[in-house]
Design an enzyme around this catalytic site. Sequence first.
Site, PDB file in Angstrom:
ATOM      1  CG  HIS D  50       6.982   8.171   3.555  1.00 16.03           C
ATOM      2  ND1 HIS D  50       8.795   7.505   3.453  1.00 16.03           N
ATOM      3  CD2 HIS D  50       6.085   7.023   3.414  1.00 16.03           C
ATOM      4  CE1 HIS D  50       8.335   6.315   3.671  1.00 16.03           C
ATOM      5  NE2 HIS D  50       7.213   5.905   3.327  1.00 16.03           N
ATOM      6  CG  HIS D  96      11.204   0.890   7.350  1.00 14.73           C
ATOM      7  ND1 HIS D  96      10.451  -0.216   8.235  1.00 14.73           N
ATOM      8  CD2 HIS D  96      10.219   1.774   6.941  1.00 14.73           C
ATOM      9  CE1 HIS D  96       9.607   0.164   8.297  1.00 14.73           C
ATOM     10  NE2 HIS D  96       9.212   1.108   7.410  1.00 14.73           N
TER      11      HIS D  96
END
Lengths: 94, 94, 228, 763
Positions: D50, D96
């Site tokens: 990430h 997300h």
Amino acid sequence: MTDSYRFSVSIMPKEGILDPQGRAVEAALPQLDAVNVHYVRVGRRVDLEVEAGSEEEAWTMVDRLAQELFANPLIESWQVDRQSVTARMGPSEK
Amino acid sequence: MTDSYRFSVSIMPKEGILDPQGRAVEAALPQLDAVNVHYVRVGRRVDLEVEAGSEEEAWTMVDRLAQELFANPLIESWQVDRQSVTARMGPSEK
Amino acid sequence: MKVAVVVFPGSNCDRDAVHGVELAGGSAELVWHERTDLGGADAVILPGGFAHGDYLRSGAIARFSPVMGAVRDHAERGGLVLGICNGFQVLTEARLLPGVLRRNTTLRFEHRWVRLSVERRDTAFTHAVPDGLTLRMPIAHGEGAYWLPSADLDALAANGQVLFRYAAPEGNPNGSERAIAGVMNERGNVCGLMPHPERASEALLGSDDGLWLMRSLVESLARARVAA
Amino acid sequence: MTLLSERPVEAPLHRRLGLTDDELSAITSKLGRAPNDLELAMFSVMWSEHCSYKSSRSLLRTLPTKGEDVLAGPGEQAGVVRLGDGLAVAFKMESHNHPSAVEPYQGASTGVGGILRDIVAMGARPVALLDALKFGWPDDGPTRRLVNGVVHGVGGYGNCVGVPTVGGELTFDPTYTANPLVNVMCIGLLPEDRIARASAATPGSLAVLYGSTTGRDGIGGASVLASANFDEGSAAMRPSVQVGDPFAGKLLIESTLELVERGLLEGLQDLGAAGLTCASSELADRGGSGMRIDLAAVPRREAGMAPFEVMISESQERMLAIVAPARLDEVLEVCRRWGLPAAVVGVVTDDGDLVVVDAGQELARVPARALASESIEIPRLAAPPARRRAAPAPGDTPLAHDGLPERGMDPAAVLEALLGHPNIGSRAWVTTQYDQTVGADTVAGCAMAAGVLRVKGTQRAIVVATDSQPNVALTDPALAASLAVAESARNIAVTGARPLGLTNCLNFGDPGVPEAYWQLAESVRGMGEAALALNIPITGGNVSLYNESPLGRIAPTAQIGVVGVLDDVANLVGPAFRHEGDVVVLLGETGAGLVGSAYERLAGAAPDDRPPSIELAREGALHEVLRRAAASHLLESAQDVSGGGLAVAIAESAIWGSLGADLVAQVALPPAVVLFGESPSRAVVTINPSNWNELARLASGNRVAAKMLGQVGGDRLRIRLVGVGATGAAEERGAGVADALDVPLADLRRAWQQALPRVMGEA
Ligand SMILES: Nc1ncnc2c1ncn2[C@@H]1O[C@H](COP(=O)(O)OP(=O)(O)O)[C@@H](O)[C@H]1O
Ligand SMILES: [Mg+2]
């Protein structure tokens, strides 16, 4: 010197006032095969702690907040409950 | 033959989980000169009535609804309270 | 003539309101909610948005902002007060306007272009609206269902306090009683409506019907000036 | 400590934190010693996929990022391109996905909050949002709750902060059932000369943390969620959910813009994944400095937080500002006025280390660069799947069969079915839940192919669109990425605007699986080739991997977002038919290939069929023609041909304009391909008859085909097919020619409007 008093205020739509949220819940119940559930009303609950010199004083403060801030007397009724200070709601026991 | 059982379910943000509503209320309290009020948490309350063969059965139903429909166990805790059938919240006594 | 546009924490149509007033030939200035005066403005607009987050109940907290004292005084002196969307909600919570704005019966936030019938054209807020014109403008709210006990609704109509109703073809978008979209107080100097005239004040943006309301406000101030 | 107790106790700490043994030894050699637990936790979040892009960085390096109007490119928190009149736009897209799968409302709303902060951190005022959503088929309760929760969450945040949502995408496909995609794009406006930089260059300057207080939100979110295979079943994978506070978000936007406008900040970064660790180490690394963070100074929401929890907490609505000591009081005053907690939590140093102290005691010391720019890269193996269809080479001869396997199908029925398809029909069910007009700049919201926002004080308008091609990607990821870039850019071009820059969100599976990594690599290649050919710099983006579930891997999804500018908003061209008697013209040529089309989903395709190919030069030429035609006011309307093909494009223009049309289409190809094929590089425009010659000249001058199809008018849509090749019923009858498509507009509108309510069980 003051003490801490813990209250919970429940604010519900007044009797006789249409409650679309409650309706929506009732409409969803069959999908969860919960057919024998009725009179669903959805409202708010506010928990708070008041520092006051006396319980009397604390009640006065909460009643004022309930009436002036938490509820709109035109459409909502409310109810204040005293809670033991220890009884901050943790994860459900259920 | 079945009976009516009345419950109220309180759904509150879990301890540790951010409660934006409670924060917004707390931040505004000074404007209502309610400076001695703390730990404000805002949640929901759902009142309902269950038709069931036994109180046991009724509790099972409410617990299931609380968990599956009313509350999000990830961020909310809940608490079920039995109410006397007569005790549908009317206009506040205040 | 100056219009004060109140900025609550969470207001988000404050700059749009200033823009709308300016398009109507007026001048406007932003007034922070902690102020206790209106900077000598001749009129006040409470703009749209989510004052204090509006988590608890729209407008419930904003009505306690320091500036609301000045707004109340201004209204009591007969000064003009216009509440748009969240501003309307604040005015009802502050009891400067009758009624409650409840959750939309759709239980959803609704952004739609609606049409308004103007019930009265002889008010400070509507006198510039051409006869027979229904106004096209957007709504954008989750709590805009106007509610009053039905007896009070009759009185409201009888008093001529209903200024705007949602009209065909789009109709009533949020379950408002009697399709009420905007009302004023008995004295006629405080008005609130859910739709956004300031967002419909330029043809480029899809409609300039809202400009008629902004003009009414600005011109009313001009007249008051001349009269005074 | 939540994070540490989550996994079996046997495994060594670094593995429980998601670090491999190789990564641990890399860390040890960078430190010249073994890391302590806090340092390990900091590395684990910073070296997660990430934050570190360790699997994708080598691929992203190949992308075209330069352009004379690019003011900030990849590496910054958002891309910034010159708009003109001294203004610039900042824009970025972010995913997300996993948080939204766990808690749809909070996941989506914190997704919006996160991308908003990226834009604000550049010093720009957010002016628009787009949301690209992908779900499984919403015919069951769980998926419907997911859809409702996500849409509610996007609106809940965007509506409250007052940033209009002007576009997005909504796609239903079984591969997303257990792994929905929530990609959000934000666009901001700022003066060219006032870009805020995420860098801490001056030793002695102070690090001010402001916004919300710090709690245990999302502990482990970045490392665990973003770098471990997501599995509903294992509660261990679950983060302590991040809760969004749009009200605090709004205050953060206003206070930050005031701080930047008044020039009170030296550097600025938002706190997102990896929280304070990420912001402090990246600020120091970019500034070539170090930073000393004092945990005791961090405003907390909860008692008893462990140091590592404070350092990696993902509590929302926080910013880290670098402030000269002389400016501190002014900065704190601004935060106070906006009601935001603020505290000096650190100081910029010159030793290059990120040092964490608590009550005077040093708990961690790590070179900032080791956490940030010098985090590891992992070489991955790419292997194409065994069987896959190939795209036809450009100019390849079309296939013989009519691509309509099942019989008795009437073209009008197919069109109605397509318009009624949840992936094509009206988005109103979603978009009415979004405030599209707040800000009083929205010229076109969620209705046309692109969102259009005028820029006050100028003649200009910002034009934005986002698209993806997951169905084609299942067959050919590179082609799909090129097609998505082309469609987004075409959505810009049909309005008359020119593209300024491109952002993207790459949603893929486990990069450790060669086929998944191949899909990623191919998509990056296809995206880069198209962006280069269409001359659109790629200024940033976001990579989301491990989009898998027990049900399998998602369709490879390269979500593309393009921002463009219309120099004179008066030249804006809309998609709706406008006048009876206008001439309908098809620009561009129809190509073969039904694979990946909505039509294929409906009717299936022949086993030897393939996706349509794209010739990027032709795509670019079409855009040039559209822009020139718009600039010289030749066009009454323009609509790109995409999902559902020519018939759907025409039907939409008719529905939006409440005007029918009577048209004739030459079928050299199978009728299904002509009517419903989704080959790129095409647009349907309408013009006043008197403008035909000029348009034709303009088109041929750019080697773009222009065919008159017929006229606007009436309340029916009628498309006669002339030439050989019949489909369905006509062929049944042995007719040589296909039945005409002939249907009342009202029927089409009904089907189109009912698409989403029906599939959501609300109509
Ligand atoms: N999730 C969403 N949120 C906001 N707008 C959306 C969403 N999905 C689709 N839209 C809008 O609906 C319209 C139609 O979407 P789409 O069919 O993808 O258009 P196109 O094929 O031209 O890209 C576009 O304006 C798009 O921006
Ligand atoms: Mg699209």
